[in-house]
Design an enzyme around this catalytic site. Structure first.
Site, PDB file in Angstrom:
ATOM      1  N   ASP A  54      12.339   1.735  -9.118  1.00  0.00           N
ATOM      2  CA  ASP A  54      11.259   2.269  -9.943  1.00  0.00           C
ATOM      3  C   ASP A  54      11.835   3.162 -11.042  1.00  0.00           C
ATOM      4  OD1 ASP A  54       9.271   1.041  -8.435  1.00  0.00           O
ATOM      5  OD2 ASP A  54       9.077   2.750  -7.078  1.00  0.00           O
ATOM      6  N   TYR A  82      18.819   5.029   1.089  1.00  0.00           N
ATOM      7  CA  TYR A  82      18.194   5.900   0.089  1.00  0.00           C
ATOM      8  C   TYR A  82      18.241   7.340   0.565  1.00  0.00           C
ATOM      9  CZ  TYR A  82      15.943   1.592  -1.638  1.00  0.00           C
ATOM     10  OH  TYR A  82      15.696   0.332  -2.119  1.00  0.00           O
ATOM     11  N   ASP A  96       3.848   8.281  -5.602  1.00  0.00           N
ATOM     12  CA  ASP A  96       4.967   9.032  -6.169  1.00  0.00           C
ATOM     13  C   ASP A  96       4.457   9.824  -7.367  1.00  0.00           C
ATOM     14  OD1 ASP A  96       4.691   7.181  -8.230  1.00  0.00           O
ATOM     15  OD2 ASP A  96       6.676   6.298  -7.993  1.00  0.00           O
ATOM     16  N   ARG A 188       8.056   4.723  -0.979  1.00  0.00           N
ATOM     17  CA  ARG A 188       6.815   5.415  -1.358  1.00  0.00           C
ATOM     18  C   ARG A 188       5.764   5.286  -0.264  1.00  0.00           C
ATOM     19  NH1 ARG A 188       4.625   2.939  -6.472  1.00  0.00           N
ATOM     20  NH2 ARG A 188       6.053   1.201  -6.141  1.00  0.00           N
TER      21      ARG A 188
END
Length: 237
Positions: A54, A82, A96, A188
């Site tokens: 993203d 991540y 987000d 997310r």
């Protein structure tokens, strides 16, 4: 200076790029495509990435060029790692910071013990619903297009695998984490669902992809640095 030749890029390369915040994955690919074509005066050049990040996320983007574009499906299936921050006590429509906070919730009851008790339900094979603000397609149209038009759309749950979900720092309302997961996992959605499970709210406020399979962001470079190394001069993004 990058000493790779035209033949090197045409034969195939996997380029490790550290995507800056605010860039789309498409912009990063286009940047490298322009640089390589400019360097070697190429009219056509195959290039693509192995897994979208993203715009608000940073970190490892694997960009394949030349004959190595055939390896994109294989690389997309690799396990990913991540790190980032989940902000508890508030939700956003996009899960987000792409959209504004729409609801707030109490966080006074959230403790380290409660977090540790709640996390196991998000480890292993789990079902999650992708965010409505995502690039997934439904009836030939991307979900974020429906979302921006204010249209409700049914999004099916999907199965993903999370092998590691650990909290690395707690400074409420912010919680730092490390996650290792399968292809198709939406961090997310994990942030949003964790907030719900804690009888509060949650959204992703920071995300960085650190690994894809055996590839590590530690040896990745900024796209502008790649351009400078290959062209031998400073370039603008």
């Amino acid at each position: 200076m990058d000493s790779r030749t035209e033949e090197d890029f045409l034969t195939g390369q996997i380029l490790l790029i550290d995507k800056p915040i605010g860039w789309t994955s498409f912009q990063a690919v286009n940047k490298l495509k322009w640089v390589i074509r400019s360097k070697f005066k190429l009219k056509k050049f195959k290039i693509g990435h192995a897994g979208t990040l993203d715009p608000l996320a940073t970190g490892l983007l694997l960009i394949c060029c030349g004959k190595f574009t055939k390896r994109i499906p294989e690389l997309q299936g690799q396990v990913k790692e991540y790190t980032g921050t989940i902000t508890l006590g508030a939700t956003t429509p996009s899960y987000d910071l792409e959209t504004e906070v729409d609801q707030t919730y109490p966080t006074e009851h959230i403790t380290e013990a409660l977090l540790n008790k709640t996390l196991p339900q998000f480890i292993g094979d789990i079902e999650q619903r992708p965010p409505v603000f995502s690039a997934l397609k439904k009836d030939g149209k991307r979900l974020y297009e429906y979302a921006r038009e204010g249209k409700d759309v049914e999004i099916k749950m999907r199965s993903v695998h999370v092998s590691t979900f650990e909290i690395t720092e707690i400074n409420l309302p912010n919680v730092k984490f490390r996650i290792v997961c399968s292809k198709g996992t939406y961090i997310r959605s994990l942030a949003h669902d964790l907030g719900q499970a804690l009888q509060s709210g949650g959204h992703l406020s920071e995300l960085r992809r650190t690994k894809i399979g055996d590839y590590n962001v530690n040896i990745a470079i900024d796209p502008n640095e790649f351009a400078e190394n290959l062209l031998g001069k400073t370039t603008e993004s």
